[in-house]
Design a protein around this motif. Structure first.
Motif, mmCIF file in Angstrom:
data_model
loop_
_atom_site.group_PDB
_atom_site.id
_atom_site.type_symbol
_atom_site.label_atom_id
_atom_site.label_comp_id
_atom_site.label_asym_id
_atom_site.label_seq_id
_atom_site.Cartn_x
_atom_site.Cartn_y
_atom_site.Cartn_z
ATOM 1 N N THR A 193 28.205 26.746 27.991
ATOM 2 C CA THR A 193 27.723 27.606 29.679
ATOM 3 C C THR A 193 28.977 28.174 30.130
ATOM 4 N N LEU A 195 31.574 31.617 29.957
ATOM 5 C CA LEU A 195 32.508 31.923 31.535
ATOM 6 C C LEU A 195 33.126 32.292 30.553
ATOM 7 N N SER A 202 33.995 35.432 28.813
ATOM 8 C CA SER A 202 34.201 36.494 29.449
ATOM 9 C C SER A 202 34.715 36.764 30.432
ATOM 10 N N GLU A 226 32.323 40.740 38.635
ATOM 11 C CA GLU A 226 32.178 39.634 37.722
ATOM 12 C C GLU A 226 32.442 38.596 38.014
ATOM 13 N N ALA A 257 29.849 36.140 40.412
ATOM 14 C CA ALA A 257 28.522 35.555 39.288
ATOM 15 C C ALA A 257 29.046 35.235 38.318
ATOM 16 N N ALA A 258 30.799 35.174 38.078
ATOM 17 C CA ALA A 258 31.495 33.447 37.574
ATOM 18 C C ALA A 258 31.576 31.862 38.855
ATOM 19 N N ALA A 282 29.073 31.677 40.573
ATOM 20 C CA ALA A 282 28.034 31.167 40.937
ATOM 21 C C ALA A 282 27.493 30.198 39.696
ATOM 22 N N THR A 283 27.553 30.531 38.947
ATOM 23 C CA THR A 283 27.316 30.042 37.045
ATOM 24 C C THR A 283 27.921 28.667 37.510
ATOM 25 N N ILE A 284 29.754 28.641 38.034
ATOM 26 C CA ILE A 284 30.081 27.220 38.688
ATOM 27 C C ILE A 284 28.871 26.162 39.876
ATOM 28 N N ALA A 316 26.226 26.122 39.775
ATOM 29 C CA ALA A 316 25.342 25.835 39.573
ATOM 30 C C ALA A 316 25.594 24.942 38.682
ATOM 31 N N LEU A 317 26.376 24.496 37.755
ATOM 32 C CA LEU A 317 26.756 23.989 36.184
ATOM 33 C C LEU A 317 27.200 22.564 37.404
#
Lengths: 208, 208
Positions: free
Chosen positions: A53, A57, A60, B46, B49-50, B52-54, B56-57
């Motif tokens: 992941t 990231l 991107s 973007e 979204a990054a 949010a991903t971070i 969650a991780l």
């Protein structure tokens, strides 16, 4: 202003605010992830999935990126920002980030929370992290928010261990002599002053 | 060995190797993400979204984690590891991480790549990052890989700017006197020696 050191950007203060609001959460969220990566006990599969992941990231975010490092920027109103700086950069997860406050008399002050990522001796702040933060705060102190200075000599006396957690830094100009600015500062935690510092900062010729 | 400082872990060397292989890529991939977060020009959506991903991780890695910081561990074979350390910790994205090599005569050497996350003056290594790496390498030098030492006094003379990129550190014991170990070291880059350092390191009573 030296154009090799500082990059002029044609942005209004409102536009800089908008960029800061965009990128600040990226730095903050990453600091939490760095902390979690040190402290997690997750197993092979979960860690491998996390790495995948993170790599996706990174790819991107790299599609559009600047060459080299962040540098220091300024705009027409005289505002400057240094979001990549290793001590204070809000986009830089290496930086706690420290925020240095300057009083009217020129004294400086900062309060910083240092978590697991700043450890040296077990449970304690790394002595070199104290050096990093003191160096930066003392440079700001020497500059009095107006002139550019570079570190000449820095002497650090380690007095007590500094437990991880909230730490406080205080600095002041102790004297000036030609191109030299003398600064003293300390960093302290729950167990009192941990490191005392004396610095000689140099005003480069081109900044006068 | 002081049990407050070092935690014994009942793991074989092979088991430690397996853990290291699990977590090393997490640290490496995160360093790349930290660099990308400083240098990306991605837009609002973007970046959001990054984040949010971070987040969650981070939450998933925190489901099982140790209390507090990493500390220093050792096992029955005498191997020790400090994966959270701010200068050398392989799981810690704040650390470059530096790897210190010791020669037979006790001299120490390290080569480190310092990217955008270690910037101070534009394009240059932060003076405080040089201090962090020197402090750590000099502590290792003082310890001669066998005894515990703490930094007493550290004096840093800034001679030249240090461009971001590959840097080299060298250290050596310059003398000993009772509980004090005197160490000198330098950090240099393409423009020659950037910072010269002298340190006095203290051997605590309990480690003898």
């Amino acid at each position: 202003m030296n154009s090799e050191l500082f990059r002029f950007v044609d942005l209004s203060d409102a536009e800089v605010d908008a960029l800061e609001a965009r990128y600040r959460p990226l730095g903050s969220s990453l600091r939490e992830l760095v902390d979690a990566a040190i402290r997690t006990t997750a197993g092979d599969d979960e860690v491998a999935a996390a790495v995948a992941t993170i790599e996706a990231l990174t790819a991107s975010l790299r599609v559009n990126q600047i060459d080299g490092a962040s540098g220091v920027h300024y705009n027409e109103s005289g505002r400057s920002w240094t979001w990549g700086n290793a001590a204070i950069g809000l986009r830089n997860a290496v930086a706690p980030p420290m925020v240095v406050h300057s009083a009217e008399n020129g004294d400086t002050h900062a309060e910083v929370h240092l978590g697991a990522a700043y450890e040296g001796p077990p449970g304690m702040v790394h002595g070199g992290v104290s050096a990093l933060l003191l160096d930066h705060l003392m440079g700001v102190t020497a500059s009095r928010m107006s002139k550019v200075t570079f570190t000449g000599t820095l002497t650090l006396r380690y007095r007590n261990p500094l437990p991880l957690g909230r730490v406080v830094l205080n600095g002041r100009v102790a004297g000036e002599e030609g191109r030299k600015v003398f600064v003293t500062a300390e960093i302290e935690g729950d167990q009192g002053v941990a490191v005392e510092a004396e610095g000689v900062f140099i005003v480069p010729i081109w900044s006068e």
